[in-house]
Design a protein around this motif. Structure first.
Motif, mmCIF file in Angstrom:
data_model
loop_
_atom_site.group_PDB
_atom_site.id
_atom_site.type_symbol
_atom_site.label_atom_id
_atom_site.label_comp_id
_atom_site.label_asym_id
_atom_site.label_seq_id
_atom_site.Cartn_x
_atom_site.Cartn_y
_atom_site.Cartn_z
ATOM 1 N N ASN A 254 43.552 64.785 42.329
ATOM 2 C CA ASN A 254 42.169 64.571 42.769
ATOM 3 C C ASN A 254 41.636 63.243 42.252
ATOM 4 O O ASN A 254 42.038 62.760 41.183
ATOM 5 N N THR A 258 35.966 63.561 42.793
ATOM 6 C CA THR A 258 36.223 64.957 43.155
ATOM 7 C C THR A 258 36.423 65.811 41.907
ATOM 8 O O THR A 258 35.942 66.949 41.833
ATOM 9 N N THR A 259 37.127 65.235 40.929
ATOM 10 C CA THR A 259 37.386 65.953 39.667
ATOM 11 C C THR A 259 36.088 66.284 38.957
ATOM 12 O O THR A 259 35.887 67.420 38.499
#
Length: 285
Positions: A254, A258-259
């Motif tokens: 990711n 997104t993480t």
């Protein structure tokens, strides 16, 4: 309930911890219908039965000093078809009270063991304390020997969740002095005489509680101690948990954005805190 063609049932019946009205309809029904009542103290049980006008049947003393011997006799009664209710002096049997041995033997013999839930000092104290209850550890009565007590205090004082313990009135003063010496700033709650006339919840550090209890002559009755979670350990646990989540998301390929978004949703932590930690982990490569 008795029948010679069947195996009896063992009912684990919770009884009031103070106020005699803290008992369920189901518990009263069971006490009326069973063939025998195994009780920690016949005098306490007779008082309860008389209060609810339940005929005093054959009461069998069952306590820590005769538990091994009496358990075997009661198992024979159960196998012969008699239903038995197990009660302690107060609260739920087996929770820091006798009962483990007969329940264990009954399970071995494939005898039905049926819990009749009700009063519990641990749960009552937790529910009204205002201490975190999402996770907690119940340690029973604190050790009598000083060396073991100090070891236990050292262990539980660092835990990131609420710890609940029982303490007897004649040992409480000494225990609070040791707590004052070892963890003087620890937030502690003491619930005394739960559901009784002099019910009271006290909160503060060990020194404050010691002064209040001794000066006002309150070292009497039944006590439940609650140790507030260690903030430092709680933060360490959260950080470790966050790191594990971030590393897992990173290893899955990711992006940083997104993480961070996913980690915020999973942990409930502020975005800036998660982003800062994620940057540190991502910059290691």
């Amino acid at each position: 309930m008795h029948s010679s063609e069947r195996i009896g049932k063992l009912y684990i019946v919770a009884t009031p911890i103070g106020n005699l009205e803290d008992i369920t309809f189901r518990a009263l029904k069971v006490l009326k219908e069973v063939d025998l009542i195994a009780c920690e103290d016949t005098r306490r049980t007779i008082k309860l039965l008389n209060y609810y006008k339940i005929p005093v049947k054959k009461l069998v003393p069952y306590h820590e000093h005769n538990e091994r011997k009496v358990s075997k006799k009661l198992i024979k009664e159960l196998l012969s078809g008699k239903d038995i209710a197990l009660v302690s002096d107060a609260g739920t049997p087996c929770i820091s009270d006798p009962g483990y041995r007969i329940v264990s033997l009954a399970r071995e013999k494939k005898i039905d063991v049926i819990p009749i839930p009700g009063a519990s000092a641990v749960i009552a104290a937790l529910s009204a304390s205002g201490f975190p209850t999402d996770r907690f550890l119940f340690v029973g009565f604190l050790p009598k020997k000083e060396l073991q007590l100090k070891k236990t205090i050292k262990e539980i004082s660092k835990l990131p969740y609420t710890v609940v313990a029982y303490e007897s009135p004649h040992r409480l003063e000494k225990t609070l002095k040791i707590l004052k010496e070892m963890i003087p700033e620890k937030k502690i709650g003491i619930y005394r005489e739960i559901t009784k006339l002099n019910e009271e919840f006290l909160e503060g550090n060990p020194g404050k509680l010691l002064n209040e209890l001794t000066l006002e002559d309150k070292l009497k009755g039944e006590f439940v101690l609650l140790f507030y979670p260690s903030k430092e350990e709680k933060e360490n646990e959260n950080e470790k948990s966050l790191d594990e989540i971030l590393l897992q998301l990173k290893e899955e390929g990711n992006s940083l954005k997104t993480t961070v978004k996913e980690a915020c949703q999973r942990t409930g932590l502020p975005k800036n805190e998660v982003y800062k930690r994620a940057l540190e982990l991502f910059s290691r490569d």
